[in-house]
Design a protein around this motif. Structure first.
Motif, PDB file in Angstrom:
ATOM      1  N   GLU A 198     -32.105  60.696  21.596  1.00 25.70           N
ATOM      2  CA  GLU A 198     -32.519  61.274  23.004  1.00 25.70           C
ATOM      3  C   GLU A 198     -32.615  60.165  24.092  1.00 25.70           C
ATOM      4  O   GLU A 198     -33.464  58.979  23.871  1.00 25.70           O
ATOM      5  N   GLY A 199     -31.995  60.394  25.284  1.00 23.49           N
ATOM      6  CA  GLY A 199     -32.197  59.801  26.400  1.00 23.49           C
ATOM      7  C   GLY A 199     -31.249  58.587  26.687  1.00 23.49           C
ATOM      8  O   GLY A 199     -31.366  57.628  27.451  1.00 23.49           O
ATOM      9  N   THR A 200     -30.310  58.312  25.617  1.00 23.66           N
ATOM     10  CA  THR A 200     -29.342  57.020  25.495  1.00 23.66           C
ATOM     11  C   THR A 200     -28.105  57.138  26.339  1.00 23.66           C
ATOM     12  O   THR A 200     -27.717  56.485  27.069  1.00 23.66           O
ATOM     13  N   ASN A 228     -21.488  62.924  24.212  1.00 22.51           N
ATOM     14  CA  ASN A 228     -21.100  61.923  22.983  1.00 22.51           C
ATOM     15  C   ASN A 228     -19.422  62.002  22.863  1.00 22.51           C
ATOM     16  O   ASN A 228     -18.792  62.849  23.800  1.00 22.51           O
ATOM     17  N   GLY A 229     -18.881  61.380  22.005  1.00 18.85           N
ATOM     18  CA  GLY A 229     -17.416  61.173  21.760  1.00 18.85           C
ATOM     19  C   GLY A 229     -16.962  61.956  20.769  1.00 18.85           C
ATOM     20  O   GLY A 229     -15.872  61.701  20.099  1.00 18.85           O
ATOM     21  N   ASP A 230     -17.770  62.922  20.128  1.00 18.82           N
ATOM     22  CA  ASP A 230     -17.303  63.998  19.240  1.00 18.82           C
ATOM     23  C   ASP A 230     -15.775  64.446  19.309  1.00 18.82           C
ATOM     24  O   ASP A 230     -14.889  64.430  18.537  1.00 18.82           O
ATOM     25  N   ILE A 231     -15.774  65.092  20.528  1.00 16.40           N
ATOM     26  CA  ILE A 231     -14.337  65.516  21.075  1.00 16.40           C
ATOM     27  C   ILE A 231     -13.795  64.418  21.999  1.00 16.40           C
ATOM     28  O   ILE A 231     -12.467  64.469  21.818  1.00 16.40           O
ATOM     29  N   ALA A 232     -14.458  63.761  22.891  1.00 21.72           N
ATOM     30  CA  ALA A 232     -14.024  62.979  23.937  1.00 21.72           C
ATOM     31  C   ALA A 232     -12.663  63.620  24.547  1.00 21.72           C
ATOM     32  O   ALA A 232     -13.129  64.870  24.887  1.00 21.72           O
ATOM     33  N   VAL A 233     -11.715  63.049  24.814  1.00 21.27           N
ATOM     34  CA  VAL A 233     -10.695  63.925  25.369  1.00 21.27           C
ATOM     35  C   VAL A 233      -9.458  64.177  24.433  1.00 21.27           C
ATOM     36  O   VAL A 233      -8.495  64.334  25.011  1.00 21.27           O
ATOM     37  N   GLY A 249     -28.628  49.556  20.593  1.00 23.47           N
ATOM     38  CA  GLY A 249     -29.622  49.850  21.187  1.00 23.47           C
ATOM     39  C   GLY A 249     -30.959  49.008  20.891  1.00 23.47           C
ATOM     40  O   GLY A 249     -32.111  49.587  20.930  1.00 23.47           O
ATOM     41  N   ARG A 250     -30.714  47.869  20.545  1.00 21.48           N
ATOM     42  CA  ARG A 250     -31.813  47.023  20.123  1.00 21.48           C
ATOM     43  C   ARG A 250     -32.137  46.005  21.419  1.00 21.48           C
ATOM     44  O   ARG A 250     -31.221  45.722  22.112  1.00 21.48           O
ATOM     45  N   GLN A 299     -22.862  54.749  28.119  1.00 23.53           N
ATOM     46  CA  GLN A 299     -24.089  55.426  28.380  1.00 23.53           C
ATOM     47  C   GLN A 299     -24.310  56.249  29.531  1.00 23.53           C
ATOM     48  O   GLN A 299     -25.045  57.159  29.711  1.00 23.53           O
ATOM     49  N   LEU A 300     -22.780  56.126  30.212  1.00 25.26           N
ATOM     50  CA  LEU A 300     -22.831  57.143  31.518  1.00 25.26           C
ATOM     51  C   LEU A 300     -22.125  58.508  31.195  1.00 25.26           C
ATOM     52  O   LEU A 300     -22.124  59.288  31.998  1.00 25.26           O
ATOM     53  N   GLY A 301     -21.730  58.634  29.865  1.00 24.59           N
ATOM     54  CA  GLY A 301     -21.209  59.870  29.270  1.00 24.59           C
ATOM     55  C   GLY A 301     -19.959  60.081  30.086  1.00 24.59           C
ATOM     56  O   GLY A 301     -19.115  59.220  30.647  1.00 24.59           O
ATOM     57  N   TYR A 302     -19.749  61.300  30.549  1.00 28.91           N
ATOM     58  CA  TYR A 302     -18.620  61.822  31.310  1.00 28.91           C
ATOM     59  C   TYR A 302     -18.953  62.154  32.890  1.00 28.91           C
ATOM     60  O   TYR A 302     -18.164  62.827  33.486  1.00 28.91           O
TER      61      TYR A 302
END
Length: 488
Positions: free
Chosen positions: A60-62, A68-73, A203-204, A444-447
């Motif tokens: 959450e919050g990332t 996410n990239g599960d489907i992406a394009v 994410g460290r 981190q900016l998503g789409y």
């Protein structure tokens, strides 16, 4: 700070409104670039194992838009359509990355995933059928999750051994057709954003781990190069190199302390990776500044990493003015270690360049020329490729507005003029890849940001629509007069 008018007098090439294919050597080529996690999707198909980005995007919050990239394009299912676009636009090369966890789902190399091999064979063969040269990147940030969870990922030296096993499998499977290999993309971004700021997977946040992760990436790179040269290079006849990124560092003033600060910034940015490859160790200023935080190479490792490249790739987007400072941000260990201030304004308060959608990205083409010339002069004039260059738009406009990307056209005109000038200055630049072919998942900016030459309609079946910049490239590459450019 520099006076804008006086500074830009030294860059008259930027004010020539036309750029043409004839501005580059006959053998120079143009391509487009993508990366696996950002475009492929099909996260649970074809035997693919999870990567650290699959896990990171579920925290959450990332990610800005919680995507996410599960489907992406959906490039996994649409690669033929996308390659046809590359061919129609006239590009001669395509830089893509191979997902490590599609080849070895657990990252360990215990059993190769034949479905993954078939997928990339299909991409490579389709490219070659269309006359497009494949440039394959072995690692673009998507470490197999099992390696992170079982051994600590890039913080464990054994990761270099497993990377070598993975690279060996790729060379054996694809090297008869892939003649240009990139080991790792932008290891600095993996190190700093993954282990210092924590905004990238895994994410460290640490003041020491970025240097350990970088150290092991350098060893992993050199391990792959050694395997390629000893087992495949003579038979396959290819080349192998590393891609680094560089935000050009221009001294804020003629003061000695600012000039030294800018050089220090470049040593921390470029030298961190290129010094070991060229000299066998990190820059002296990093050793002095970081002391025990910076790992040591053994003599055997120095011999392994020295000269471990046939070419270098440079990813470049923007530039900053750099000043020496002792007032350093508490939330960023890397900049605090460098002792620099990054400034994005001219002396009159005007932005260093027109800003793209991302807050870090300003349009200032002169920095690319300076970066290419700097690498050429500092590191014995290696063969160079601009492996990424581009800008983003905010995903807010209508389809018509998004397709009429005038600023992107101007961006590419200026930056290509800078590449042409760098070649005239003596830099051995052999090719250029625009980032990116497609709008895609932007980490981190998503789409929320769009870097593509081709618009992807996320709400309507992921349909592809070439933007004005795509058609501008098509005219450039096919030798047509840039009539639209004259009107802009």
């Amino acid at each position: 700070m520099p006076n804008k008018e006086e500074f830009l007098k030294d860059h008259p090439y930027l004010f020539n409104k036309e750029v043409s294919r004839s501005d580059f050597p006959p053998a120079f080529f143009f391509g487009v670039a993508t990366s696996a996690y950002q475009i492929e999707g099909a996260c649970n198909e074809g035997g693919r194992g999870p990567s650290i980005w699959d896990a990171f995007t579920r925290r959450e919050g990332t990610i800005l838009d919680a995507s996410n990239g599960d489907i992406a394009v959906d490039h996994y299912h649409r690669y033929k359509e996308d390659i046809e676009l590359i061919a129609k636009l006239g590009f001669e090369a395509y830089r893509f990355s191979i997902s490590w966890s599609r080849i070895f789902p657990d990252g360990l190399g215990t059993k190769i995933n034949e479905e993954g091999v078939t997928f990339y064979n299909n991409i490579i063969n389709t490219l070659l059928e269309r006359g497009i040269q494949p440039y394959a990147t072995l690692y673009h940030w998507d470490l197999p999750l099992h390696l992170e969870e079982s051994i600590g990922g890039w913080l464990n030296k054994d990761v270099a051994k497993y990377f070598g096993i993975y690279a060996d499998a790729c060379f054996a499977s694809f090297g008869d057709r892939v003649k240009h290999w990139i080991t790792i993309n932008e290891p600095q971004q993996t190190s700093i954003n993954g282990y210092d700021t924590g905004i990238f997977a895994p994410g460290r946040r640490s003041s020491t781990e970025p240097y350990l992760a970088a150290h092991h990436q350098i060893l992993a790179h050199a391990t792959a190069v050694s395997i390629y040269r000893s087992k495949y290079k003579e038979k396959q006849g290819g080349q192998i190199g590393l891609v680094v990124d560089c935000e050009w560092a221009e001294p804020k003033s003629n003061k000695v302390e600012d000039k030294i600060a800018a050089t220090r910034r470049l040593d921390f940015h470029l030298g961190w990776y290129l010094h070991p490859l060229y000299y066998g160790d990190y820059p002296e200023v990093m050793r002095e500044t970081l002391a025990e935080k910076l790992p040591m190479f053994t003599e055997e490792e120095k011999a392994l990493i020295r000269n471990s490249y046939d070419f270098l790739g440079l990813n470049h987007y923007t530039s900053r003015f750099i000043a020496h400072t002792t007032e350093l941000p508490e939330n960023h260990n890397f900049y605090r270690a460098q002792g620099v201030a990054r400034i994005d304004e001219w002396d009159g308060g005007e932005p260093i360049g027109e800003r793209a959608a991302s807050e870090w990205l300003y349009v200032c083409p002169w920095g690319l020329r300076k970066a290419l010339v700097y690498i050429s002069q500092r590191y014995n004039n290696p063969p160079l490729y601009v492996t990424e260059n581009g800008m983003d738009d905010e995903d807010t406009g209508s389809l018509h507005e998004m397709l009429d990307d005038k600023l992107r056209v101007q961006y590419y005109k200026g930056y290509l003029a800078a590449v042409s000038q760098a070649i005239k200055d003596g830099a051995n630049v052999r090719g250029y890849f625009a980032w990116s072919l497609l709008d895609n998942f932007e980490w981190q900016l998503g789409y929320t940001k769009r870097f593509g030459l081709v618009y992807v309609d996320y709400k309507n079946g992921l349909t592809r629509h070439p933007k004005s910049s795509a058609y501008w490239f098509a005219r450039l590459l096919k030798g047509g007069e840039d009539k639209k450019g004259k009107e802009d």
